[in-house]
Scaffold this motif. Structure first.
Motif, PDB file in Angstrom:
ATOM      1  N   SER A 116       0.841  -1.189   0.000  1.00  0.00           N
ATOM      2  CA  SER A 116       0.000   0.000   0.000  1.00  0.00           C
ATOM      3  C   SER A 116       0.875   1.237   0.000  1.00  0.00           C
ATOM      4  O   SER A 116       1.976   1.243   0.563  1.00  0.00           O
ATOM      5  CB  SER A 116      -0.917   0.006   1.229  1.00  0.00           C
ATOM      6  OG  SER A 116      -1.541   1.270   1.389  1.00  0.00           O
ATOM      7  N   LYS A 169      -2.866  -0.674  -3.546  1.00  0.00           N
ATOM      8  CA  LYS A 169      -3.779   0.198  -2.811  1.00  0.00           C
ATOM      9  C   LYS A 169      -3.127   1.564  -2.660  1.00  0.00           C
ATOM     10  O   LYS A 169      -2.087   1.708  -2.013  1.00  0.00           O
ATOM     11  CB  LYS A 169      -4.094  -0.395  -1.442  1.00  0.00           C
ATOM     12  CG  LYS A 169      -5.314   0.228  -0.803  1.00  0.00           C
ATOM     13  CD  LYS A 169      -6.073  -0.796   0.016  1.00  0.00           C
ATOM     14  CE  LYS A 169      -7.375  -0.224   0.559  1.00  0.00           C
ATOM     15  NZ  LYS A 169      -8.399  -0.075  -0.479  1.00  0.00           N
ATOM     16  N   ALA A 202      -5.038   4.366  -1.613  1.00  0.00           N
ATOM     17  CA  ALA A 202      -5.705   5.073  -0.517  1.00  0.00           C
ATOM     18  C   ALA A 202      -6.773   4.159   0.060  1.00  0.00           C
ATOM     19  O   ALA A 202      -7.323   3.294  -0.634  1.00  0.00           O
ATOM     20  CB  ALA A 202      -6.323   6.385  -0.995  1.00  0.00           C
ATOM     21  N   ASP A 203      -7.100   4.364   1.341  1.00  0.00           N
ATOM     22  CA  ASP A 203      -8.059   3.489   2.009  1.00  0.00           C
ATOM     23  C   ASP A 203      -9.463   3.595   1.418  1.00  0.00           C
ATOM     24  O   ASP A 203     -10.218   2.616   1.421  1.00  0.00           O
ATOM     25  CB  ASP A 203      -8.111   3.826   3.503  1.00  0.00           C
ATOM     26  CG  ASP A 203      -6.813   3.453   4.207  1.00  0.00           C
ATOM     27  OD1 ASP A 203      -6.092   2.576   3.676  1.00  0.00           O
ATOM     28  OD2 ASP A 203      -6.510   4.048   5.257  1.00  0.00           O
ATOM     29  N   HIS A 204      -9.832   4.760   0.902  1.00  0.00           N
ATOM     30  CA  HIS A 204     -11.189   4.957   0.405  1.00  0.00           C
ATOM     31  C   HIS A 204     -11.316   4.677  -1.090  1.00  0.00           C
ATOM     32  O   HIS A 204     -12.393   4.871  -1.664  1.00  0.00           O
ATOM     33  CB  HIS A 204     -11.639   6.390   0.683  1.00  0.00           C
ATOM     34  CG  HIS A 204     -10.835   7.431  -0.069  1.00  0.00           C
ATOM     35  ND1 HIS A 204      -9.548   7.766   0.290  1.00  0.00           N
ATOM     36  CD2 HIS A 204     -11.147   8.172  -1.158  1.00  0.00           C
ATOM     37  CE1 HIS A 204      -9.101   8.698  -0.539  1.00  0.00           C
ATOM     38  NE2 HIS A 204     -10.058   8.959  -1.427  1.00  0.00           N
ATOM     39  N   LEU A 205     -10.227   4.193  -1.728  1.00  0.00           N
ATOM     40  CA  LEU A 205     -10.263   3.916  -3.167  1.00  0.00           C
ATOM     41  C   LEU A 205      -9.990   2.445  -3.419  1.00  0.00           C
ATOM     42  O   LEU A 205      -9.262   1.796  -2.666  1.00  0.00           O
ATOM     43  CB  LEU A 205      -9.210   4.761  -3.900  1.00  0.00           C
ATOM     44  CG  LEU A 205      -9.412   6.272  -3.872  1.00  0.00           C
ATOM     45  CD1 LEU A 205      -8.213   6.959  -4.517  1.00  0.00           C
ATOM     46  CD2 LEU A 205     -10.700   6.669  -4.589  1.00  0.00           C
TER      47      LEU A 205
END
Length: 503
Positions: free
Chosen positions: A15, A34, A36-39
């Protein structure tokens, strides 16, 4: 950047925000990386090849031409945004040399274990390196050695690409322990008319895998070389060393190196270097027909991050600091002599005094040479002081100049003690009386250790000053300067109207 046309990309494992730099990501991880956490995860390999620039002609809108990734210890994946993907895999033949196969593939997908699956394309119509246009149909999909691939790809847009790109990504077995620290996640090749450089200068750009930079000319002159011969056989840079060794008549183990000697350069198969050679100088050789190349570089892409880093400017932060520090090396004696010259006196009294003193001490030593006493102590002592090289920074005992004087003075004392020891031991027919050999070894070891400690300390200080203080200051200023952008080189378009957004 490896060169102007190739760059290595290093990423945190798993990430973008993992802060784990323990080693490179696998190709499967890069295809579901990954950011970003929201993507959702991103296929970085394909994403890089689809980046488009604005305000340039359509044929130049893709800054990234190729993305290379390691599949395993014997295979790499090559991806092009418009020409698909291919796998190059290698294996050793019966003779122990590497042979390579190039195959166009499709349906490339990541696996749960971090690898990939793919399907070979049976009847490909395009490939990332454009090799289908130049290699025979019966050679495609087959294993060939490095020399064969050199000839097969010579007329392509990416000469010797199969071997060069594979060797660039797949590490030698003997360097395997270093791979986790130094191997990149991806290797990115810039597209036509693009380069990984913030400066735009005339000349060829080093590092591009394309034929304009891969195909160069070599001029050779030396013993046994055919005069006026024009050879068109392809060769690699690694062929230069064995060629030079044969020109010099040096024996070597051909199986232990990658290159092969270019024996077609020579008059005979084996070169016997002459005992007498005649030197030739470039300024005496007529290179008739060579004319200055009129070259107008393309303008730099305007959407660039702002930066105060200007390496070629005297006002650059690094240059200002290091130029200021270099003032301590300015010679005091030179300043005094220059001051006399400013007053209209052309004489250099300090330099003249030093030269005369040295001439007197050396002539005195020459007159007394052969006597039982040490006749060169004065001349050697003057040399050890380096008083003609006193700099502005020598006000400090720990300056570079003073430490060199201390080192030379210790050597001078050691030599005098050795001479005295020899003079005392000679009548006694002994090797030593004062045990100077042992003492000198201890002193020499201490000097070596002190020099090494100082060298390591100096490098550490410069790393802190350069990497943390100067570059860190520049990075922070650049970050503040570009904080209005979502990312440094992003083109900021105006917000579309509601009608355009809906459409």
């Amino acid at each position: 950047a490896v060169g102007d046309g190739v760059a290595r990309v290093f990423l945190p494992r798993g990430s973008y925000h993992s802060a784990d730099w323990s080693g490179p990501n696998s190709v499967g991880q890069l295809m579901q990386y990954k950011v970003a956490d929201h993507l959702p995860p991103v296929d970085l390999i394909r994403a890089l090849t689809t980046i488009e620039a604005h305000d340039v002609p359509p044929e130049l809108r893709r800054p990234i031409d190729l993305v290379l990734a390691k599949v395993d210890d014997n295979a790499i994946l090559i991806t092009s945004g418009r020409r698909g993907q291919a796998i190059i895999d290698r294996r050793r033949n019966a003779a122990g040399e590497y042979v390579y196969r190039y195959q166009v593939v499709g349906d490339v997908r990541p696996t749960a274990s971090g690898g990939i699956t793919y399907q070979p394309v049976t009847f490909p119509v395009a490939d990332p390196l454009g090799l289908l246009e130049v290699i025979p149909a019966d050679a495609y999909g087959q294993y060939h050695n490095e020399r064969r691939w050199l000839y097969l790809t010579l007329g392509s847009a990416y000469p010797d690409s199969v071997v060069a790109m594979t060797r660039h990504l797949l590490w030698d077995e003997r360097l395997k322990p270093r791979e986790m620290q130094y191997a990149p996640d991806l290797v990115v090749c810039s597209g036509p008319d693009w380069q990984f450089n913030t400066f735009n200068e005339p000349g060829t750009a080093h590092g591009h895998p394309v034929h304009e930079t891969m195909r160069n000319s070599l001029f050779v002159s030396g013993p046994g070389v055919r005069r006026g011969a024009l050879l068109t056989d392809p060769a690699r840079n690694v062929d230069l060393m064995p060629t030079v060794l044969e020109m010099a008549g040096v024996e070597y183990d051909g199986s232990a190196i990658d290159g092969r000697p270019l024996r077609t350069l020579f008059v005979s198969e084996r070169v016997q270097p002459p005992t007498v050679t005649t030197a030739e100088y470039w300024q005496e050789i007529d290179l008739g027909g060579w004319q200055r190349l009129d070259y107008e570089p393309r303008p730099i892409y305007p959407i660039q991050p702002e930066s105060i880093n200007r390496p070629k400017s005297q006002l650059d932060l690094n240059n200002v600091v290091y130029n200021t520090l270099s003032l301590q090396e300015v010679s005091v004696n030179r300043l005094l002599d220059d001051s006399f010259s400013l007053l209209g006196n052309r004489r250099r009294p300090i330099r003249t005094l030093f030269r005369r003193t040295m001439n007197w001490s050396e002539s005195r030593a020459a007159a007394r040479r052969g006597q039982t006493v040490d006749s060169e102590w004065l001349a050697d002592g003057l040399h050890a002081t380096h008083w003609n090289k006193i700099g502005l920074g020598d006000y400090s005992v720990y300056s570079t100049g003073n430490l060199a004087r201390i080192d030379s003075s210790v050597d001078w004392v050691q030599q005098r003690a050795t001479n005295l020891d020899n003079a005392l031991a000679r009548p006694l027919r002994a090797n030593t009386v004062l045990a100077t050999p042992f003492t000198n070894r201890v002193i020499d070891a201490t000097q070596t250790g002190a020099r090494e400690v100082r060298r390591v300390g100096t490098r550490a200080v410069f790393r802190v000053v350069d990497d943390w203080l100067l570059n860190g200051t520049e990075d922070r200023i650049d970050a503040l300067w570009n904080q209005g952008r979502r990312q440094p080189a992003e083109l900021r378009l105006s917000r579309p109207s509601q009608r355009e957004a809906t459409r």
